[in-house]
Design a protein around this motif. Structure first.
Motif, PDB file in Angstrom:
ATOM      1  N   TYR A 177      58.638-106.941 -70.332  1.00 25.48           N
ATOM      2  CA  TYR A 177      58.574-105.699 -71.462  1.00 25.48           C
ATOM      3  C   TYR A 177      58.400-106.911 -72.546  1.00 25.48           C
ATOM      4  O   TYR A 177      57.069-107.002 -73.960  1.00 25.48           O
ATOM      5  CB  TYR A 177      59.355-104.203 -71.775  1.00 25.48           C
ATOM      6  CG  TYR A 177      59.579-104.372 -73.205  1.00 25.48           C
ATOM      7  CD1 TYR A 177      57.794-103.269 -73.503  1.00 25.48           C
ATOM      8  CD2 TYR A 177      60.452-104.330 -74.504  1.00 25.48           C
ATOM      9  CE1 TYR A 177      57.950-102.983 -75.240  1.00 25.48           C
ATOM     10  CE2 TYR A 177      60.442-103.659 -75.319  1.00 25.48           C
ATOM     11  CZ  TYR A 177      59.296-102.798 -75.838  1.00 25.48           C
ATOM     12  OH  TYR A 177      58.976-102.714 -76.368  1.00 25.48           O
ATOM     13  N   ASP A 221      35.867 -92.905 -80.831  1.00 27.08           N
ATOM     14  CA  ASP A 221      37.221 -93.216 -81.616  1.00 27.08           C
ATOM     15  C   ASP A 221      37.384 -93.386 -79.740  1.00 27.08           C
ATOM     16  O   ASP A 221      38.365 -92.763 -79.905  1.00 27.08           O
ATOM     17  CB  ASP A 221      36.981 -91.912 -82.280  1.00 27.08           C
ATOM     18  CG  ASP A 221      36.490 -90.923 -81.520  1.00 27.08           C
ATOM     19  OD1 ASP A 221      35.384 -90.569 -81.073  1.00 27.08           O
ATOM     20  OD2 ASP A 221      37.590 -89.638 -81.619  1.00 27.08           O
ATOM     21  N   ASN A 222      36.821 -92.791 -79.057  1.00 27.26           N
ATOM     22  CA  ASN A 222      37.776 -92.952 -77.592  1.00 27.26           C
ATOM     23  C   ASN A 222      37.876 -95.264 -77.036  1.00 27.26           C
ATOM     24  O   ASN A 222      38.762 -95.056 -76.228  1.00 27.26           O
ATOM     25  CB  ASN A 222      36.785 -92.417 -76.188  1.00 27.26           C
ATOM     26  CG  ASN A 222      37.415 -91.029 -76.307  1.00 27.26           C
ATOM     27  OD1 ASN A 222      38.422 -90.587 -77.343  1.00 27.26           O
ATOM     28  ND2 ASN A 222      36.806 -90.481 -75.634  1.00 27.26           N
ATOM     29  N   PHE A 267      41.748-103.494 -73.969  1.00 21.59           N
ATOM     30  CA  PHE A 267      41.400-102.285 -74.793  1.00 21.59           C
ATOM     31  C   PHE A 267      40.399-102.581 -76.257  1.00 21.59           C
ATOM     32  O   PHE A 267      41.705-103.241 -77.023  1.00 21.59           O
ATOM     33  CB  PHE A 267      41.990-100.908 -74.676  1.00 21.59           C
ATOM     34  CG  PHE A 267      41.459 -99.585 -75.207  1.00 21.59           C
ATOM     35  CD1 PHE A 267      40.526 -98.609 -74.627  1.00 21.59           C
ATOM     36  CD2 PHE A 267      42.107 -99.165 -76.250  1.00 21.59           C
ATOM     37  CE1 PHE A 267      40.208 -97.591 -75.211  1.00 21.59           C
ATOM     38  CE2 PHE A 267      41.587 -97.822 -76.553  1.00 21.59           C
ATOM     39  CZ  PHE A 267      40.914 -97.256 -76.117  1.00 21.59           C
ATOM     40  N   PRO A 319      46.803 -96.581 -80.530  1.00 20.93           N
ATOM     41  CA  PRO A 319      46.176 -97.347 -78.806  1.00 20.93           C
ATOM     42  C   PRO A 319      47.050 -98.304 -78.714  1.00 20.93           C
ATOM     43  O   PRO A 319      47.438 -98.405 -77.248  1.00 20.93           O
ATOM     44  CB  PRO A 319      44.401 -97.211 -78.643  1.00 20.93           C
ATOM     45  CG  PRO A 319      44.148 -97.220 -80.422  1.00 20.93           C
ATOM     46  CD  PRO A 319      45.161 -96.877 -81.480  1.00 20.93           C
ATOM     47  N   LYS A 372      49.736 -99.125 -75.669  1.00 23.09           N
ATOM     48  CA  LYS A 372      50.413 -99.547 -74.319  1.00 23.09           C
ATOM     49  C   LYS A 372      51.601-100.427 -74.794  1.00 23.09           C
ATOM     50  O   LYS A 372      52.128-100.181 -73.478  1.00 23.09           O
ATOM     51  CB  LYS A 372      49.174-101.351 -75.028  1.00 23.09           C
ATOM     52  CG  LYS A 372      49.075-102.031 -74.187  1.00 23.09           C
ATOM     53  CD  LYS A 372      47.757-101.863 -72.985  1.00 23.09           C
ATOM     54  CE  LYS A 372      48.563-103.482 -71.277  1.00 23.09           C
ATOM     55  NZ  LYS A 372      47.592-103.208 -71.581  1.00 23.09           N
ATOM     56  N   GLN A 386      54.172 -99.783 -71.781  1.00 24.79           N
ATOM     57  CA  GLN A 386      55.172-101.007 -71.340  1.00 24.79           C
ATOM     58  C   GLN A 386      56.901-100.736 -70.978  1.00 24.79           C
ATOM     59  O   GLN A 386      57.406-101.286 -70.103  1.00 24.79           O
ATOM     60  CB  GLN A 386      54.902-101.982 -71.887  1.00 24.79           C
ATOM     61  CG  GLN A 386      52.922-102.678 -71.681  1.00 24.79           C
ATOM     62  CD  GLN A 386      52.867-104.059 -72.015  1.00 24.79           C
ATOM     63  OE1 GLN A 386      52.945-104.342 -73.257  1.00 24.79           O
ATOM     64  NE2 GLN A 386      51.955-104.481 -71.114  1.00 24.79           N
ATOM     65  N   PHE A 420      42.481 -91.050 -76.967  1.00 26.62           N
ATOM     66  CA  PHE A 420      42.018 -92.551 -77.097  1.00 26.62           C
ATOM     67  C   PHE A 420      43.243 -93.454 -76.529  1.00 26.62           C
ATOM     68  O   PHE A 420      43.099 -94.605 -76.212  1.00 26.62           O
ATOM     69  CB  PHE A 420      41.634 -93.263 -78.758  1.00 26.62           C
ATOM     70  CG  PHE A 420      41.865 -92.501 -79.665  1.00 26.62           C
ATOM     71  CD1 PHE A 420      43.747 -93.201 -80.029  1.00 26.62           C
ATOM     72  CD2 PHE A 420      41.838 -91.232 -80.696  1.00 26.62           C
ATOM     73  CE1 PHE A 420      44.375 -92.764 -81.230  1.00 26.62           C
ATOM     74  CE2 PHE A 420      42.430 -91.255 -81.496  1.00 26.62           C
ATOM     75  CZ  PHE A 420      43.466 -91.720 -81.534  1.00 26.62           C
ATOM     76  N   LEU A 470      43.236 -93.472 -72.726  1.00 30.76           N
ATOM     77  CA  LEU A 470      42.318 -94.637 -72.348  1.00 30.76           C
ATOM     78  C   LEU A 470      42.858 -95.301 -72.656  1.00 30.76           C
ATOM     79  O   LEU A 470      42.126 -96.385 -71.392  1.00 30.76           O
ATOM     80  CB  LEU A 470      40.718 -93.868 -73.437  1.00 30.76           C
ATOM     81  CG  LEU A 470      39.945 -92.864 -72.874  1.00 30.76           C
ATOM     82  CD1 LEU A 470      39.077 -92.082 -74.431  1.00 30.76           C
ATOM     83  CD2 LEU A 470      39.210 -93.101 -71.797  1.00 30.76           C
ATOM     84  N   ALA A 471      43.705 -95.482 -73.336  1.00 32.30           N
ATOM     85  CA  ALA A 471      44.057 -97.252 -74.185  1.00 32.30           C
ATOM     86  C   ALA A 471      44.351 -97.815 -73.171  1.00 32.30           C
ATOM     87  O   ALA A 471      45.210 -98.960 -72.711  1.00 32.30           O
ATOM     88  CB  ALA A 471      44.870 -97.665 -75.497  1.00 32.30           C
ATOM     89  N   ASP A 514      43.610 -98.430 -68.036  1.00 33.65           N
ATOM     90  CA  ASP A 514      44.286-100.015 -67.088  1.00 33.65           C
ATOM     91  C   ASP A 514      45.364 -99.735 -66.445  1.00 33.65           C
ATOM     92  O   ASP A 514      45.892-100.533 -65.391  1.00 33.65           O
ATOM     93  CB  ASP A 514      43.425-101.097 -67.438  1.00 33.65           C
ATOM     94  CG  ASP A 514      41.864-100.872 -67.510  1.00 33.65           C
ATOM     95  OD1 ASP A 514      41.095-100.502 -66.517  1.00 33.65           O
ATOM     96  OD2 ASP A 514      41.182-101.192 -68.750  1.00 33.65           O
ATOM     97  N   GLN A 527      47.139-100.388 -63.066  1.00 35.49           N
ATOM     98  CA  GLN A 527      47.228-101.460 -62.441  1.00 35.49           C
ATOM     99  C   GLN A 527      49.247-100.989 -61.986  1.00 35.49           C
ATOM    100  O   GLN A 527      49.390-101.559 -60.655  1.00 35.49           O
ATOM    101  CB  GLN A 527      47.890-102.467 -63.510  1.00 35.49           C
ATOM    102  CG  GLN A 527      46.580-103.618 -63.721  1.00 35.49           C
ATOM    103  CD  GLN A 527      46.737-103.989 -65.182  1.00 35.49           C
ATOM    104  OE1 GLN A 527      48.091-104.122 -65.652  1.00 35.49           O
ATOM    105  NE2 GLN A 527      45.696-104.150 -65.991  1.00 35.49           N
TER     106      GLN A 527
END
Lengths: 332, 406
Positions: free
Chosen positions: A28, A137-138, A231, B78, B82, B86, B104, B107-108, B111, B115
């Motif tokens: 992290y 916005d997505n 992203f 967003p 993320k 983490q 959003f 969606l961010a 992935d 993983q």
């Protein structure tokens, strides 16, 4: 021969940065360090404009966002390879900086600030609205990190070294630029634009070239940002991102090489780590910023340097034993 | 000296190995992503309340295991989301995630979830494609999709209310686009016509310019707002002397904001996968608990987080608290089946999306407070309405220009 102390501190800093993945316990924190490095590149590029060019811009998120959008769109959605995607993203963003330079440099000072703000907001609006291309916005995702030279960038430590290498190159290039004739003349146009013009310098051209150079490094930061987050959403292009970059530069110290790096570390750490412990971290950020402005208005790096120097050169007057003899000193 | 040390370390080691079978008694770490700062903080607070209520109900234990909730503030950004994901997974060792609030944000981290193969339960993010065209095997949702409840309202407006012409005004972002398109699709399929679509910015200061544009010949206005925008819109709608009836999205008259509205909201007909006024024992108990603890009615976010936590409980009971086999846990999470809950019976479809009872609700004043009285219920509504998954997924995702107004 004595090694200059500044050299030693540089070496220590570099060694500490390289050893970081071993020093911290968790992936992290390595990831946080990568984020700091990416933010630092953005802040460095903005500092070219603010610190060395005297051009305060509120639209620097444009380069970060456009490069990020382009690289993700090209590689994840339009079928380009990673190298081609990266090159086109940086190239196109630099061209955008050329265009924005033409528009924004028609004005200076507050006018320049407002034009960069407006241009940035236009891009934000486009990203928000052109949903078929940007996802609205997505946002846009789906990017896989590349594997340059067989390096697995999914590994946090390797990714950290990858971005750190870019920071090193950016620092070196920007230091060279600042010392070069062009960089010197840029600082000249910052301090004495009329005198520079009278001396026969093409002030506009100098500013424009620096603007494009700054845009280029903003694009590099954007590319790394895209690789890191995989992203991007309109938030990246938003005014708050530009303002945050500006905050990093001002907090760290405008017109210094290391100021933006320190500022980036400050903002990223507050935003991501401190926010886990203090709910009202935005207030803390505000208080810290006010404190910086009050106690070291020139920024953290120059301010701390000044304090350290003041401590070192402090007249021995403070030592109680021989206070009287020295305090008198030369007659006033 | 050295010998004692070796002796000590071996004893410690032996004690440790002896303890490992008890690992199941270790607390299960659940990362909870909410929003405490910025524009979405009100929803974030309700989410925290819903989650806390559920945890208290289970006394912090599910399937015999202690549950440790680790909360993180994503600030509604967003990029921060993320990092927080983490933080929760890598630093704090969260094994399951609940959150985040906005689509959003979800969606961010899409992935990242893939993983790290971290099971995640969404307590509010409604974006259609999360469980449609881009389903994530590690993702389930505890609430309806943007359009899930509004398909029903479209049919109701045409068939039961006999409206022919409707104007849509909605927030100009993905959630507003998707719910409006869902409403429009079933409304037009049943003979209605959407003659106008007005998109107002999410941060609109006032709605006068939009209200005055509304075609005077329409039978009703469909208002698709989120956050606190419903309060502003309905207030101004009344001030402008508009008489046309208003149909609302679930979030336009959500219980979370209903208490801040007045008479202007009375009579608004909306649809939702939840209403605090639903008359079932499970919901009554839930509403009472929320009123007692927070002196407010539960709304979208409260129920979402509460149910996300109940999903977790249900799945953990299926695997008897053993989450070490992630695939098995995920399978359990996907086969969540709860017969009694505040929003009624629920099970998941093959995409990880709940099949829910959807109610048509009418704002009424009762005992001095506004409530969404249920006037009709559509049982077991799928995210695909009656179209079936294959046909539904053939058309592109609902968007701003899904079908133009005629």
């Amino acid at each position: 021969m004595r090694v200059p102390s500044s050299m030693i501190s540089w070496l220590v800093a570099v060694a500490a940065l390289l050893a970081l993945p071993w020093l911290v316990t968790s992936d992290y924190y390595v990831n946080i360090a990568s984020q700091i490095v990416i933010a630092a590149i953005l802040a460095l590029s903005l500092n070219l404009l603010i610190g060395f060019g005297g051009m305060t811009s509120l639209g620097h998120a444009a380069y970060l966002g456009v490069a990020a959008y382009l690289s993700i769109y090209l590689t994840a959605h339009a079928g380009f390879g990673h190298l081609a995607g990266a090159l086109i993203a940086i190239g196109a963003t630099t061209v955008l900086a050329m265009l924005f330079g033409f528009l924004a440099l028609r004005a200076s000072g507050l006018g320049f600030l407002m034009i960069t703000l407006a241009l940035g907001q236009i891009l934000w609006g486009v990203a928000y609205r052109w949903a078929s291309l940007t996802g609205g916005d997505n946002g846009l995702g789906g990017l896989k990190r590349p594997h340059p030279f067989g390096l697995n960038l999914m590994d946090p430590a390797i990714f950290y070294y990858f971005v750190l290498a870019f920071l090193g190159i950016a620092l070196w290039c920007i230091a060279r630029f600042v010392q070069s004739g062009l960089g010197q003349s840029l600082q000249g146009t910052r301090d004495q634009p009329r005198r520079m013009r009278a001396l026969g310098y093409e002030v506009w051209l100098i500013q424009w070239l620096s603007f494009v150079f700054a845009g280029f490094w903003g694009a590099v930061a954007g590319l790394l940002y895209a690789y890191y987050h995989q992203f991007v959403s309109p938030q990246t292009l938003h005014l708050t991102t530009s303002a945050e970059a500006l905050l990093m530069v001002i907090a760290g110290g405008t017109g210094t090489l290391l100021g933006p790096v320190v500022g980036a570390a400050l903002v990223v750490i507050l935003k991501n780590i401190v926010s886990a412990y203090i709910t009202r971290w935005l207030i803390l950020l505000g208080v810290i910023f006010v404190a910086i402005v009050l106690f070291m208005p020139e920024g953290l790096v120059p301010g701390l340097t000044r304090w350290v120097r003041a401590l070192r050169n402090r007249p021995p007057a403070d030592k109680p034993a021989d206070a009287p003899s020295v305090a008198k000193g030369p007659a006033r | 000296m050295v010998r004692t040390r070796i002796f000590l370390s071996t004893t410690v080691l032996a004690a440790w190995t002896a303890l490992t079978p008890l690992q199941a008694a270790e607390p299960l770490k659940v990362g909870f992503m909410t929003v405490r700062s910025g524009a979405l903080a009100a929803g974030g607070r309700q989410m925290e309340e819903g989650l806390k209520l559920c945890m208290d109900e289970h006394r912090g234990e599910m399937a015999g295991r202690k549950i440790e909730i680790i909360t993180a503030d994503t600030a509604g950004q967003p990029a921060v989301t993320k990092t927080k994901a983490q933080e929760l997974v890598e630093r704090d060792g969260a094994q399951v995630l609940i959150g985040p609030l906005a689509a959003f944000e979800a969606l961010a981290i899409d992935d990242y979830i893939r993983q790290t193969k971290t099971p995640i339960i969404s307590p509010s993010a409604a974006a259609e494609d999360l469980t449609q065209r881009k389903p994530n095997p590690w993702f389930v949702r505890a609430v309806g999709t943007s359009a899930q409840a509004h398909h029903a309202l479209g049919e109701y407006a045409a068939k039961d209310l006999h409206y022919k012409k409707i104007a849509i005004i909605a927030d100009d972002f993905a959630f507003g686009h998707e719910l409006s398109a869902g409403f429009q699709r079933t409304f037009e399929q049943n003979g209605g016509k959407v003659v106008q679509k007005l998109w107002s910015p999410l941060n609109a200061a006032e709605y006068g310019t939009y209200i005055t544009q509304i075609d005077p010949s329409v039978d009703a206005v469909f208002a698709g707002f989120a956050g606190g925008n419903g309060i502003k819109f309905l207030g101004e709608y009344k001030n402008y002397g508009m008489q046309k009836p208003v149909l609302g999205a679930m979030t336009t008259v959500d219980e979370g904001i209903l208490k801040r509205m007045g008479d202007e909201a009375v009579g608004v007909i909306s649809s939702g996968w939840y209403s605090a006024a639903t008359d079932t024992p499970a919901n009554k108990k839930f509403v009472e608990a929320v009123r007692k603890a927070y002196n407010a009615d539960p709304g979208y976010y409260t129920v979402g987080a509460y149910m996300a936590c109940q999903f977790l409980n249900n799945a953990l009971e299926q695997v008897k608290g053993d989450i070490s086999d992630k695939a098995a846990f995920m399978k359990a999470l996907r086969s969540v089946n709860i017969s009694q809950s505040p929003y009624g019976p629920v099970k998941l479809d093959a995409y990880g999306q709940p099949i829910l009872d959807v109610s048509i609700r009418k704002v009424e004043k009762k005992d001095g407070r506004l409530q969404n009285s249920v006037i009709k219920t559509y049982p077991a509504v799928s995210q695909f309405w009656t179209y079936g998954a294959d046909e539904f997924l053939k058309s592109p995702v609902y968007s701003r220009d899904w079908t133009a107004a005629k």
